[in-house]
Write an enzyme that holds these catalytic residues in place. Structure first.
Site, short mmCIF file in Angstrom:
data_model
loop_
_atom_site.label_atom_id
_atom_site.label_comp_id
_atom_site.label_asym_id
_atom_site.label_seq_id
_atom_site.Cartn_x
_atom_site.Cartn_y
_atom_site.Cartn_z
N LYS A 23 101.80 141.19 100.68
CA LYS A 23 101.46 139.95 101.41
C LYS A 23 100.47 140.29 102.53
O LYS A 23 99.31 140.56 102.26
CB LYS A 23 102.73 139.26 101.85
N HIS B 251 107.62 138.06 104.31
CA HIS B 251 106.60 137.14 104.82
C HIS B 251 106.38 137.27 106.32
O HIS B 251 105.52 136.57 106.88
CB HIS B 251 106.99 135.70 104.48
N SER C 149 110.42 131.73 102.12
CA SER C 149 109.13 131.56 101.44
C SER C 149 108.80 130.12 101.07
O SER C 149 107.62 129.78 100.97
CB SER C 149 109.08 132.43 100.19
#
Length: 389
Positions: free
Chosen positions: A237, A208, A180
């Site tokens: 996300k 992610h 991240s």
């Protein structure tokens, strides 16, 4: 000494170090143009990579479920919190991740802690990447197993540590799929190859990468064409909603349902959130148009910043870390960006190592070419002003 006086002292030391944090008030839906603390800003720090968090289809799906199931789930999944939407979403996630089954958690953080605190036993060892997310680090701390940290994505170091830990009953390699803060992609193909050679299990936090990497957005596994033993992820996300999950074999999911404390004792996410997430996966599976647009933006921004002379870390992911180095200069840079109507907060220690302070840009498919041009113009002028480029 009263507790407040003691806490003031501790906060003063944080302020002196230039790492004091405070909340900003976001008004409006999670779109690029937002009013923050009363000022219009273009947001460049959102994880809403595909722009689905404010999409009308997700909102409609949530509204319909909201009318039928109410605002909250009212309890844990094992008491009153389980609904048809929870089960439907779990089947969708399992299919999307190509696993036998999946289990929802109230957040990706709780999923990591639930898996790592319940699965490895006393005679086991966890081999954890140096830059793993805080939730994985905390999960390792709560585990009964020993933890050995290997250098970030260093396969030689990982192999040495796998060789050194053969005395343990079981070995678990734990890694983020996309890291991240650095935007790097774990070499999952090499990790799984080593795991097979040294009889280890692989656990990947694909927070992610889910919805972003791979031909159909399947994540790091699809990107490399390999399949780890366990995949952990989030719905907050690219999926644009809320909650987390773990995916793997049916036996593993049954084990979590009976052992993971962050599942057993946690109130379930609302059915409306499940309905919205299900709709998001439907959209991700149906079309790659948003991913294609997103990566065209990523390539454009990364190339332009490098050409200006910035130190840009990471690989071709929506996370673009621009390393400034000095903490105070990084904070000043972020403040000047805000003066230009750009919201991209400074990332400072302890989130990153000393000397590694940065502006961490995250790109979304909802940004426009005008947004990008303004961003790059601002980076050029501020970089010159602060003698960074």
């Amino acid at each position: 000494m009263k507790i407040d006086a003691w806490l003031h002292e501790r906060l003063d030391s944080v302020k002196e170090a230039g790492v004091y944090r405070n909340l900003r008030t976001m008004n409006g839906a999670p779109v690029p143009e937002r009013r923050i603390d009363g000022k219009n800003q273009t947001v460049w720090s959102s994880n809403n990579y595909l722009g689905l968090a404010s999409h009308s289809r997700l909102i409609s799906a949530a509204q319909e479920a909201l009318q039928q199931f109410g605002a909250g789930s009212s309890g844990s999944r094992l008491t009153t919190g389980n609904s048809a939407w929870h089960e439907k979403l779990e089947k969708k996630i399992a299919g999307f991740k190509r696993t036998e089954a999946a289990l929802l958690f109230s957040s990706g953080y709780l999923a990591n802690i639930g898996v790592l605190s319940s699965l490895p036993e006393t005679e086991d060892v966890i081999l954890s990447d140096q830059l793993n997310h805080a939730s994985m680090i905390d999960g390792c701390r709560l585990s009964k197993a020993d933890t050995v940290v290997y250098r970030h994505m260093d396969m030689d170091d990982l192999e040495n540590k796998l060789n050194d830990t053969q005395r343990y009953q079981r070995r678990f390699i734990v890694t983020d799929g996309v890291f991240s803060m650095d935007g790097t992609i774990a070499p999952l193909d090499q990790i799984i190859s080593l795991a097979k050679r040294y009889h280890a299990f692989v656990i990947v936090d694909d927070a992610h990468a889910t919805g972003v990497l791979g031909e159909s957005g399947g994540g790091t596994s699809e990107y490399f064409g390999v399949y780890p033993d366990i995949v952990i992820g989030t719905l907050s996300k690219a999926v644009g909603t809320e909650g987390g999950f773990a995916a793997g074999s049916a036996v593993f999911i049954d084990f979590l349902l009976n052992h993971a404390r962050t599942f057993i004792f946690q109130t379930a996410i609302p059915p409306a959130s499940c309905a919205a997430a299900y709709e998001a996966f439907e959209m991700i599976e149906a079309s790659g148009e948003k991913r294609e647009l997103l990566f065209s933006y990523i390539n454009m921004i990364r190339t332009s910043l490098k050409d200006m002379g910035y130190l840009v870390k990471g690989e071709h992911t929506p996370i673009i870390p621009v390393v400034i180095g000095d903490t105070r200069k990084t904070v000043t840079f972020a403040e000047k960006l805000q003066d230009n109507g750009i919201y991209a907060p400074a990332i400072r220690p302890p989130t990153v190592a000393p000397g590694e302070s940065r502006i961490r840009l995250t790109i979304t498919a909802d940004h426009s070419m005008g947004d990008i041009e303004h961003l790059l113009t601002s980076f050029h002028s501020i970089g010159k002003e602060l003698h960074i480029i």
